[in-house]
Design an enzyme around this catalytic site. Structure first.
Site, short mmCIF file in Angstrom:
data_model
loop_
_atom_site.label_atom_id
_atom_site.label_comp_id
_atom_site.label_asym_id
_atom_site.label_seq_id
_atom_site.Cartn_x
_atom_site.Cartn_y
_atom_site.Cartn_z
N ASN A 41 -3.73 -23.57 -11.33
CA ASN A 41 -2.72 -24.60 -11.07
C ASN A 41 -1.71 -24.03 -10.09
O ASN A 41 -0.89 -23.20 -10.45
CB ASN A 41 -2.04 -24.98 -12.40
CG ASN A 41 -0.90 -25.96 -12.20
OD1 ASN A 41 -0.71 -26.49 -11.10
ND2 ASN A 41 -0.13 -26.20 -13.26
N LYS A 89 0.68 -25.49 -8.69
CA LYS A 89 2.03 -26.12 -8.78
C LYS A 89 2.50 -26.48 -7.37
O LYS A 89 1.71 -26.98 -6.58
CB LYS A 89 2.98 -25.18 -9.52
CG LYS A 89 2.40 -24.76 -10.88
CD LYS A 89 3.36 -24.08 -11.79
CE LYS A 89 2.66 -23.75 -13.10
NZ LYS A 89 3.55 -23.18 -14.10
N GLU A 104 5.77 -29.10 -17.36
CA GLU A 104 6.76 -29.35 -16.30
C GLU A 104 6.91 -30.85 -16.06
O GLU A 104 7.99 -31.33 -15.73
CB GLU A 104 6.36 -28.57 -15.03
CG GLU A 104 6.62 -27.08 -15.22
CD GLU A 104 5.66 -26.15 -14.50
OE1 GLU A 104 5.00 -26.57 -13.54
OE2 GLU A 104 5.59 -24.97 -14.92
N GLU A 156 -0.56 -24.67 -23.75
CA GLU A 156 0.37 -23.90 -22.92
C GLU A 156 1.73 -23.81 -23.63
O GLU A 156 2.55 -24.74 -23.52
CB GLU A 156 0.55 -24.57 -21.56
CG GLU A 156 -0.70 -24.64 -20.72
CD GLU A 156 -0.40 -24.65 -19.22
OE1 GLU A 156 -1.13 -23.99 -18.49
OE2 GLU A 156 0.57 -25.29 -18.78
N SER A 184 1.29 -17.31 -18.33
CA SER A 184 1.32 -15.91 -17.87
C SER A 184 -0.02 -15.18 -18.02
O SER A 184 -0.03 -13.99 -18.30
CB SER A 184 2.44 -15.14 -18.57
OG SER A 184 3.70 -15.70 -18.26
P1 13P Z 1 1.86 -19.20 -15.24
O1 13P Z 1 0.48 -18.64 -15.28
O2 13P Z 1 2.55 -18.96 -13.91
O3 13P Z 1 2.67 -18.76 -16.41
O4 13P Z 1 1.72 -20.80 -15.35
C1 13P Z 1 0.95 -21.33 -16.37
C2 13P Z 1 0.83 -22.79 -16.16
O5 13P Z 1 1.77 -23.53 -16.30
C3 13P Z 1 -0.50 -23.29 -15.75
O6 13P Z 1 -0.54 -24.67 -15.80
#
Ligand code: 13P
Length: 252
Positions: free
Chosen positions: A9, A11, A97, A167, A213
């Site tokens: 992802n 983002k 998010e 998550e 993470s």
């Molecule tokens: P991180 O791996 O940066 O913590 O993000 C996890 C996430 O939100 C994947 O959708």
């Protein structure tokens, strides 16, 4: 046997097609011979044109969000039909998010989910608790209410097409991963919910990814847990090397 699925992802990063392509140029040769793993890159909308670039490879493309209508006066929204028509296979729904920053409710996510399924997109549905909720011992309550709200009215046939991503919000982008036992326990609980709301066979077959993470050093201890079927990776999916290392963990 459940085939692990590793999602990257991105983002709001690598949203320029050239930049997305550069990463994929490096990733494709690193993972091309890997079998028995589903690999999905989920870039921003502006870089979804890479669907053309990955054609014929073992990498699939997903979108990070969608609206629940196919067309109309919805300025700024993205139709699931457009996603499907350009060759997008997956869509993330209910990412924390989206839930937290953009106030998406279980009801809204449920509508999006039903639409995605009707269009033939494969949904990756995220659920997870905040730190305070975990500290107050409410993790299971939160997971249960998100599960019931998000999957409301879904038939067994429909939910079978879903990938669930657990998550924990406190582990996202913080470098603080859930321990393999903490994650496995919640995944086990999600299987219990699947079993009581649907049936045991479905609960054993549905894939549940862990996200929060995940990186090349912690991926193997997480993925080797009985109930964890790969990961939804944020930061560590942005560079080909680290993402490939995480994917390769599934081959051991
Ligand atoms: P991180 O791996 O940066 O913590 O993000 C996890 C996430 O939100 C994947 O959708």
């Amino acid at each position: 046997m459940r085939i692990p699925i590793i999602g990257g992802n991105w983002k709001m990063h690598r949203g320029v097609p050239k930049d997305a392509k550069e990463m994929l140029e490096q990733l494709i040769p690193l993972v091309k011979d890997l079998k028995n793993v589903d690999i999905v890159i989920i870039p921003p909308f502006t870089a979804l044109s890479v669907v053309e670039y990955v054609k014929g490879t073992n990498i699939k493309i997903g979108a990070q969000n969608m609206y629940f209508e196919e067309k109309g006066a919805f300025t700024g929204e993205i139709s699931p039909k457009f996603l499907k028509d350009i060759g997008c296979e997956y869509v993330i729904l209910g990412h924390s998010e989206r839930r937290d920053i953009f106030k998406e409710s279980n009801e809204l996510i449920n509508k999006k989910l039903k639409k995605a399924l009707s269009i033939g997109l494969k949904p990756i549905v995220c659920i997870g608790e905040h730190l305070e909720e975990r500290e107050q011992g409410k993790t299971k309550d939160i997971i249960k209410s998100q599960f019931e709200g998000t999957f409301k009215g879904l038939s067994k046939e429909d939910i079978n097409k879903v990938v669930i991503a657990y998550e924990p919000i406190w582990a996202i982008g913080t470098g603080k991963t859930a321990t393999p036992d903490q994650a496995n326990e919640v995944h086990q609980y999600i299987r219990e919910l699947l079993s009581s709301n649907y049936d045991k066979e479905l609960s054993e077959n549905l894939r549940i990814q862990y996200g929060g993470s995940v990186n090349p050093s912690n991926a193997s201890e997480l993925f080797e847990k009985e109930n964890i079927d790969g990961g939804l990776v944020g930061g560590a999916s942005l560079e080909a090397d680290s993402f490939a290392k995480i994917i390769k963990v599934t081959q051991i």
